[in-house]
Design an enzyme around this catalytic site. Structure first.
Site, mmCIF file in Angstrom:
data_model
loop_
_atom_site.group_PDB
_atom_site.id
_atom_site.type_symbol
_atom_site.label_atom_id
_atom_site.label_comp_id
_atom_site.label_asym_id
_atom_site.label_seq_id
_atom_site.Cartn_x
_atom_site.Cartn_y
_atom_site.Cartn_z
ATOM 1 N N ASP A 208 0.862 -1.169 0.037
ATOM 2 C CA ASP A 208 -0.058 0.022 -0.042
ATOM 3 C C ASP A 208 0.826 1.240 0.106
ATOM 4 O OD1 ASP A 208 -2.633 1.603 0.386
ATOM 5 O OD2 ASP A 208 -1.240 2.127 2.121
ATOM 6 N N GLU B 92 1.286 0.843 -5.073
ATOM 7 C CA GLU B 92 0.258 1.628 -5.041
ATOM 8 C C GLU B 92 0.501 3.568 -5.124
ATOM 9 O OE1 GLU B 92 -3.819 3.667 -3.366
ATOM 10 O OE2 GLU B 92 -2.213 3.090 -1.938
ATOM 11 N N ASP C 41 -9.844 1.836 -4.768
ATOM 12 C CA ASP C 41 -9.805 3.621 -4.554
ATOM 13 C C ASP C 41 -10.667 4.323 -5.390
ATOM 14 O OD1 ASP C 41 -7.894 3.417 -2.327
ATOM 15 O OD2 ASP C 41 -6.301 2.722 -2.988
#
Length: 741
Positions: free
Chosen positions: A280, A308, A380
């Site tokens: 992440d 990400e 997201d």
């Protein structure tokens, strides 16, 4: 705090957690199709875990109505739906972070005096890395999920967060202190964690507690957090890496104690027999730490790692995004692909020719384009189904994703044409159990299965280059090729308009080709005729929303390398080589250095980085029966990676930046073209940068200036010298050097 300090003094003597049996499925590769699941939002297989002991029952919903609260999805639910996943022929599943998250309500106050109540159902607010999220199940139940997926040929990827803990302050209430605390279970005398027969922590030391406070951003005496507040509108690299993301307590990853703890936490799960980690918020991480973390994981068990690096398009951080995989060895979630797909097939704000252009320039820009993880939507961003309501165009976008370079990722529910209540990411995090019938007859479900099979069977999709054969505002014809394997794809995004193409150049051999999808998306057959230098197809018509897929598959006898995982590592690390013609008596070389072949088949070789391989970039080749394969670039590290934080005071002209170059490959071997990234300068004229270097090594280096044209100015004087920490995850802060004119 005394216990914490004692623990830190003993840290280097603590043994690593025991490694689970090595998974025969291997890392996630470009042959795979990933299915992304928000664990809480998929299926409730065990209702007893919906309200764990001590959890506020009002924070559980279970109806799919209040998507800010827990809904009840768990690992048992995923196991129950494995037949559904297997029927779709997905070959990897990406689940939410498996460890314990903050489990108290999160309140956001509104300007009208009302407030929203949230939970950490998504898994991004870590509280205890070494205990499971009880809403999902016990550690033994996690292993049951892993084993059940493995038995069905499905690989397991877990989400993992090493950038931050939970929210340390509430921005909707004047930034009052909130949480951000980090805990761990009791440790035994040998340093291992105290787990019961279910893999659950218990009160080993008899103090009445099953967990111990390790770090608290409100009382951060050991410097575990940056504590600089929320990033806000600070768009600098420093702001992104050192300030809080959404007020989440940001780890000081350049702190050796923090880096070591996060490496142990990651290894705890990486050694569970999983196949991949999605990191992440890599955009917000210290890149030197990320490289060291990746190195630590691979040196224990080579698995797929991607992250990400969330950019917009166009974005001034595009170059940084492109460089990150080369810099760290962690590839990207392909946000550049996502942005192009969402504007081309979603809101039609760009043309199909623009999308084709993206495919070409990213192929040139990316070092390992077939290892990026591509997607139409995720947790997201807006669901693709909210933006694009035409199922014909939706299917065209999905078929394009599944035949493009990279590793395609399918967001759960995509196969059911989910249309959320609005375009927010929260609305897209639907509870599939209440919002879907898990219908196996939808065109999207069937399409994913068919093209997943083709990706497994034809190396052109997994390893091939991309050539645009034709493009217009609404039609794209592109070809994927790996040696003699060819897949030609024609796509019409317009649902109600038909187009006729007067034939295209192609590497397909002469002959008749039926649509691989058998007309599922209104495709038709073509004839390919021999041409001078290159063949040409007959004309073909694309009805509204049509996709045609034509393919040729030819097995190789000579060795061909399609992909290598990982692309960076040190001596002894396991390396997986994928391609064709890799069976028989093969020799693998890293540059001129032979490597040991552990096992091999026609499509895969398992080897290790040779002990005497030259550090730096090496060409991997495979030789068999006198034939040598193409080469694949692999970065051999100088050793176990830790960090040196360099500091210098230097005046610069507009457009100039400071870099470091030195005598090791990690510092470019004195080549300014291969030096570090630019140093950070939040307090100009002081500059600093954490850099990944080999542990316990004397390093010679200098600072250089480089302007926007690439012109270089070296500082004068003798080479500077620093010795890196001998500790595996240690760090050394240099003195503040002064630029020497």
């Amino acid at each position: 705090m005394a216990l914490l300090m004692a623990f830190m003094l003993l840290w280097t003597a603590l043994p690593a957690q025991a490694e689970e049996n090595v998974d025969a499925l291997g890392p996630v590769t470009s042959k795979d199709v990933i299915y992304q699941i928000i664990t809480d939002r998929f299926y409730d297989g065990d209702t007893s875990s919906n309200v764990p002991d001590g959890f506020d029952a009002t924070l559980y919903d279970g109806t799919g109505d209040d998507l800010k609260l827990y809904q009840g999805g768990d690992w048992a639910g995923i196991i129950e739906k494995i037949p559904y996943l297997k029927g779709m022929r997905v070959t990897a599943v990406w689940i939410s972070a498996p460890y314990e998250n903050r489990d108290t309500e999160i309140i956001d106050y509104q300007s009208d005096g009302s407030y929203d109540r949230w939970t950490s159902f998504h898994g991004y607010h870590v509280r205890n890395y070494f205990a499971t999220n009880k809403h999902f199940g016990t550690l033994n139940e996690f292993k049951e999920l892993r084993d059940a997926l493995r038995e069905n040929g499905i690989k397991l990827i877990i989400d993992f967060v090493t950038n931050h803990t939970s929210r340390e302050m509430n921005p909707t209430a004047g930034n009052i202190p909130e949480d951000g605390k980090l805990y761990e279970p009791d440790r035994k005398e040998d340093g291992s964690f105290a787990f019961d027969e279910n893999g659950e922590p218990y009160d080993y030391n008899g103090d009445g507690l099953v967990e111990n406070l390790i770090a608290d951003p409100q009382n951060d005496t050991n410097g575990w957090f940056h504590g600089l507040g929320d990033r806000g509108d600070d768009s600098s690299r420093f702001g992104y890496r050192y300030k809080d993301l959404g007020s989440l307590a940001d780890f000081s990853q350049e702190n050796g104690e923090v880096a070591e703890y996060l490496e142990e936490a990651t290894l705890f799960w990486a050694n569970m027999g999983i196949n991949g980690i999605r990191h992440d918020a890599t955009l917000h991480m210290d890149a030197a730490f990320a490289k060291g973390l990746k190195d630590a994981v691979d040196s224990s068990n080579t698995i797929t790692q991607f992250g990400e690096f969330f950019i917009g398009r166009p974005d001034p951080k595009y170059d940084e995004y492109v460089y990150f995989p080369k810099q760290t060895g962690i590839n990207n979630l392909d946000f550049e692909y996502y942005r192009a797909a969402s504007t081309t097939f979603g809101d039609f704000s760009t043309t199909v020719s623009d999308f084709g252009n993206m495919m070409e320039y990213t192929q040139e820009d990316y070092d390992y384009e077939n290892q990026t993880v591509t997607f139409l939507d995720n947790h997201d961003v807006s669901r693709f189904g909210y933006t694009q309501r035409s199922q014909k165009t939706y299917n065209a976008a999905l078929a394009t994703l599944l035949t493009s370079r990279g590793i395609p990722n399918i967001y759960y529910g995509t196969e059911q044409y989910i249309v959320p209540a609005d375009g927010s990411d929260v609305a897209g995090r639907i509870f599939m159990q209440t919002d879907s019938a898990f219908d196996t007859t939808t065109t999207a479900y069937q399409l994913i299965g068919e093209l997943s099979d083709l990706r497994q069977d034809n190396d052109a999709l997994a390893y091939g280059t991309t050539v645009i054969r034709y493009s217009s505002d609404d039609v794209l014809v592109y070809e994927r090729q790996f040696y003699d394997d060819v897949v030609l794809v024609a796509v019409n995004r317009q649902p109600d308009a038909s187009f006729t193409i007067d034939g295209v150049e192609t590497m397909l051999p002469a002959g008749e080709y039926s649509d691989y999808l058998n007309g599922m998306l209104d495709g038709s057959s073509i004839t390919v005729s021999s041409g001078t230098g290159i063949n040409k197809s007959s004309s073909f018509t694309l009805p509204g929303g049509a996709v045609c897929v034509w393919q040729y598959d030819n097995s190789a006898s000579a060795p061909q390398i399609g992909n290598v995982i990982s692309t960076m590592g040190r001596a002894g690390n396991k390396v997986y080589i994928y391609g064709d013609g890799l069976d028989g008596n093969v020799t693998v070389n890293f540059g001129d250095t032979p490597a040991t072949v552990i096992e091999n088949s026609a499509t895969e070789i398992v080897t290790t980085v040779p002990e005497n391989a030259t550090p730096g970039y090496n060409d991997i080749t495979v030789t068999k029966d006198g034939a040598t394969s193409n080469s694949f670039t692999y970065n051999v590290l100088s050793g176990d990676q830790n960090q040196v934080i360099f500091h210098v005071q230097a005046e610069t002209n507009y457009g100039e930046n400071i870099y470091i170059v030195g005598n090791i490959p990690e510092l470019g071997n004195w080549d300014p073209d291969n030096c570090t990234e630019a140093l950070l300068n939040p307090n100009y004229p002081e500059w600093f940068l954490p850099v990944s270097v080999p542990a316990g090594t004397q390093i010679e280096f200098k600072f250089i200036k480089k302007d926007s044209t690439g012109a270089i100015t070296w500082e004068s004087g003798e080479n500077r010298v620093i010795t890196s920490s001998p500790d595996s995850a240690g760090s050394v802060d240099t003195e503040l050097y002064y630029w020497r004119n």
